[in-house]
Scaffold this motif. Structure first.
Motif, PDB file in Angstrom:
ATOM      1  N   HIS A 143      42.055  37.981  33.879  1.00 46.85           N
ATOM      2  CA  HIS A 143      42.477  39.379  33.831  1.00 46.85           C
ATOM      3  C   HIS A 143      43.701  39.593  32.941  1.00 46.85           C
ATOM      4  CE1 HIS A 143      40.246  40.464  37.810  1.00 46.85           C
ATOM      5  NE2 HIS A 143      39.474  40.525  36.738  1.00 46.85           N
ATOM      6  N   SER A 144      44.395  38.532  32.588  1.00 48.49           N
ATOM      7  CA  SER A 144      45.511  38.684  31.649  1.00 48.49           C
ATOM      8  C   SER A 144      45.020  38.789  30.207  1.00 48.49           C
ATOM      9  CB  SER A 144      46.490  37.505  31.781  1.00 48.49           C
ATOM     10  OG  SER A 144      45.948  36.319  31.206  1.00 48.49           O
ATOM     11  N   ILE A 145      43.780  38.338  29.970  1.00 47.72           N
ATOM     12  CA  ILE A 145      43.214  38.341  28.618  1.00 47.72           C
ATOM     13  C   ILE A 145      42.217  39.476  28.441  1.00 47.72           C
ATOM     14  CG2 ILE A 145      41.927  36.987  26.911  1.00 47.72           C
ATOM     15  CD1 ILE A 145      42.852  34.471  28.448  1.00 47.72           C
ATOM     16  N   TYR A 146      41.427  39.740  29.483  1.00 41.73           N
ATOM     17  CA  TYR A 146      40.347  40.717  29.419  1.00 41.73           C
ATOM     18  C   TYR A 146      40.559  41.806  30.456  1.00 41.73           C
ATOM     19  CZ  TYR A 146      38.140  36.869  26.937  1.00 41.73           C
ATOM     20  OH  TYR A 146      37.886  35.850  26.054  1.00 41.73           O
ATOM     21  N   ASP A 147      40.143  43.024  30.116  1.00 44.12           N
ATOM     22  CA  ASP A 147      40.104  44.075  31.123  1.00 44.12           C
ATOM     23  C   ASP A 147      39.079  43.699  32.194  1.00 44.12           C
ATOM     24  OD1 ASP A 147      40.487  46.593  28.588  1.00 44.12           O
ATOM     25  OD2 ASP A 147      42.003  45.773  29.929  1.00 44.12           O
ATOM     26  N   PRO A 148      39.395  43.912  33.452  1.00 42.59           N
ATOM     27  CA  PRO A 148      38.453  43.512  34.502  1.00 42.59           C
ATOM     28  C   PRO A 148      37.205  44.377  34.507  1.00 42.59           C
ATOM     29  CG  PRO A 148      40.294  44.722  35.440  1.00 42.59           C
ATOM     30  CD  PRO A 148      40.637  44.490  33.996  1.00 42.59           C
ATOM     31  N   ASN A 149      36.120  43.808  34.992  1.00 43.98           N
ATOM     32  CA  ASN A 149      34.930  44.592  35.294  1.00 43.98           C
ATOM     33  C   ASN A 149      34.647  44.464  36.787  1.00 43.98           C
ATOM     34  OD1 ASN A 149      33.633  42.134  35.722  1.00 43.98           O
ATOM     35  ND2 ASN A 149      32.494  42.196  33.809  1.00 43.98           N
ATOM     36  N   ALA A 150      33.566  45.055  37.239  1.00 46.89           N
ATOM     37  CA  ALA A 150      33.286  45.060  38.675  1.00 46.89           C
ATOM     38  C   ALA A 150      33.127  43.648  39.222  1.00 46.89           C
ATOM     39  CB  ALA A 150      32.026  45.880  38.948  1.00 46.89           C
ATOM     40  N   GLN A 151      32.516  42.794  38.446  1.00 41.18           N
ATOM     41  CA  GLN A 151      32.242  41.434  38.909  1.00 41.18           C
ATOM     42  C   GLN A 151      33.526  40.621  39.083  1.00 41.18           C
ATOM     43  OE1 GLN A 151      29.369  39.683  36.340  1.00 41.18           O
ATOM     44  NE2 GLN A 151      28.529  38.350  37.905  1.00 41.18           N
ATOM     45  N   THR A 152      34.430  40.755  38.129  1.00 43.17           N
ATOM     46  CA  THR A 152      35.665  39.978  38.223  1.00 43.17           C
ATOM     47  C   THR A 152      36.611  40.548  39.283  1.00 43.17           C
ATOM     48  OG1 THR A 152      36.803  41.205  36.456  1.00 43.17           O
ATOM     49  CG2 THR A 152      35.470  39.312  35.810  1.00 43.17           C
ATOM     50  N   LEU A 153      36.626  41.876  39.431  1.00 43.60           N
ATOM     51  CA  LEU A 153      37.433  42.478  40.495  1.00 43.60           C
ATOM     52  C   LEU A 153      36.919  42.058  41.869  1.00 43.60           C
ATOM     53  CD1 LEU A 153      38.004  46.116  39.161  1.00 43.60           C
ATOM     54  CD2 LEU A 153      39.767  44.378  39.572  1.00 43.60           C
ATOM     55  N   TRP A 154      35.625  42.003  42.019  1.00 38.69           N
ATOM     56  CA  TRP A 154      35.017  41.609  43.291  1.00 38.69           C
ATOM     57  C   TRP A 154      35.385  40.173  43.643  1.00 38.69           C
ATOM     58  CZ3 TRP A 154      33.598  43.239  47.669  1.00 38.69           C
ATOM     59  CH2 TRP A 154      32.585  42.663  48.442  1.00 38.69           C
ATOM     60  N   LEU A 167      38.229  48.749  42.338  1.00 41.24           N
ATOM     61  CA  LEU A 167      36.769  48.634  42.281  1.00 41.24           C
ATOM     62  C   LEU A 167      36.115  49.982  42.561  1.00 41.24           C
ATOM     63  CD1 LEU A 167      34.554  46.550  41.826  1.00 41.24           C
ATOM     64  CD2 LEU A 167      34.683  45.967  44.255  1.00 41.24           C
ATOM     65  N   ARG A 168      36.599  50.679  43.591  1.00 43.37           N
ATOM     66  CA  ARG A 168      36.011  51.978  43.942  1.00 43.37           C
ATOM     67  C   ARG A 168      36.296  53.039  42.884  1.00 43.37           C
ATOM     68  NH1 ARG A 168      37.800  50.606  49.591  1.00 43.37           N
ATOM     69  NH2 ARG A 168      35.873  50.217  50.785  1.00 43.37           N
ATOM     70  N   GLU A 174      28.817  45.732  43.245  1.00 42.45           N
ATOM     71  CA  GLU A 174      29.963  45.160  43.949  1.00 42.45           C
ATOM     72  C   GLU A 174      30.637  46.185  44.849  1.00 42.45           C
ATOM     73  OE1 GLU A 174      28.960  42.676  40.507  1.00 42.45           O
ATOM     74  OE2 GLU A 174      29.300  44.847  40.730  1.00 42.45           O
ATOM     75  N   THR A 175      30.743  47.444  44.384  1.00 43.36           N
ATOM     76  CA  THR A 175      31.322  48.492  45.229  1.00 43.36           C
ATOM     77  C   THR A 175      30.422  48.778  46.419  1.00 43.36           C
ATOM     78  OG1 THR A 175      32.476  49.474  43.347  1.00 43.36           O
ATOM     79  CG2 THR A 175      32.117  50.883  45.264  1.00 43.36           C
ATOM     80  N   GLU A 176      29.131  48.727  46.193  1.00 43.83           N
ATOM     81  CA  GLU A 176      28.191  48.902  47.310  1.00 43.83           C
ATOM     82  C   GLU A 176      28.393  47.796  48.347  1.00 43.83           C
ATOM     83  OE1 GLU A 176      23.345  49.053  48.154  1.00 43.83           O
ATOM     84  OE2 GLU A 176      24.120  48.916  46.106  1.00 43.83           O
TER      85      GLU A 176
END
Length: 273
Positions: free
Chosen positions: A220-231, A253-254, A262-264
């Motif tokens: 997350h310091s290199i890439y913007d997070p997505n749902a999968q990495t936040l989860w 995430l929400r 992942e939010t589901e």
């Protein structure tokens, strides 16, 4: 101030067999990754014959159409490249990829093998054939192909065969060797999104939360997070008992990915998904 981090797609974190692709390449901000994690040829820098030059130019057209998923035109251009120079191994590689996407596995494999018969050590051919094999339940054979590429000290993207080998090992349930390949990939490229995600997940699964947090934080310091990495980050903090960090991940995430799988899972409390 604009974020200096790179956008991260599901493809980029290497969920190769669970989403639309992923042998994953790290993509600079503002670019896309049309190659689907497989390798496409670039212009040769060495002196070439006229036949090779013409074949290369047609293959570059075919590759461009393939990346745009215009398979009929890509197929025709690649056929022309093969007619112009039947010894050009790159053409067999691209033809195999096109036929693989068209669902013709028998012919796809035939082209991969014909290319390798001309150049058994051709790195892109071995990488793409390995991808084909791994897609079709032949993981051990695939890993052998990836390791051929990994042994080439001149290969321009040495992390690719290692991360692909790791993902294939995971498909076989071999976490030990998967981690070994990912760690080798980390030594090669510590910024690989695929490697960072997979190492974070493997350490989470065995509850080594210090290492899991290290890898996901670096991701997350290199890439913007997505749902999968936040989860994954949320589950790491939940297991660590860090409720503030868990809530922060849940809120992100929400807010950012309200309709994601992942939010589901979060809303259902299904943390094992």
């Amino acid at each position: 101030m604009a974020s200096s981090r790179q956008p991260l797609s599901a493809v980029a974190i290497g969920m190769l067999f669970l989403s639309l692709l992923g042998c994953g390449t790290n993509v600079p901000k503002g670019n896309t990754d049309p190659s689907k994690g497989v390798v496409v040829p670039t212009a040769e820098t060495l002196q070439e014959t006229d036949a090779r030059r013409r074949a290369r130019l047609r293959l570059e057209l075919g590759t461009s159409y393939y990346q745009q998923r215009q398979f009929a035109v890509a197929l025709e251009e690649t056929k022309q490249a093969l007619l112009m120079d039947p010894s050009y191994a790159d053409s067999y590689s691209v033809m195999g990829l096109i036929l693989m996407d068209l669902g013709d596995r028998r012919q796809a494999e035939d082209y991969f093998q014909r290319g390798l018969a001309r150049d058994a050590q051709h790195s892109d051919l071995n990488l793409n054939y390995g991808w084909f094999l791994c897609q079709n339940g032949r993981e051990k054979e695939a890993i052998e192909r990836f390791l051929v590429v990994a042994r080439n000290p001149l290969y321009a993207a040495p992390v690719k065969p290692l991360q692909n080998a790791g993902i294939c090992a995971l498909r076989m349930g071999d976490r030990l060797n998967a981690e070994r390949y990912f760690l080798a990939g980390y030594e090669t490229d510590p910024n690989s999104a695929v490697v960072l995600y997979q190492l974070a997940n493997l350490n989470y699964l065995r509850q080594d939360l210090t290492k899991a947090r290290f890898y996901v934080n670096r991701l997350h310091s290199i890439y913007d997070p997505n749902a999968q990495t936040l989860w994954l980050n949320l589950k790491i903090e939940r297991l660590a008992g860090n409720r503030d960090a868990e809530k922060s991940m849940a809120d992100q995430l929400r807010q950012r990915f309200p309709v994601s799988r992942e939010t589901e899972s979060l809303n259902k409390g299904a943390y094992d998904e």
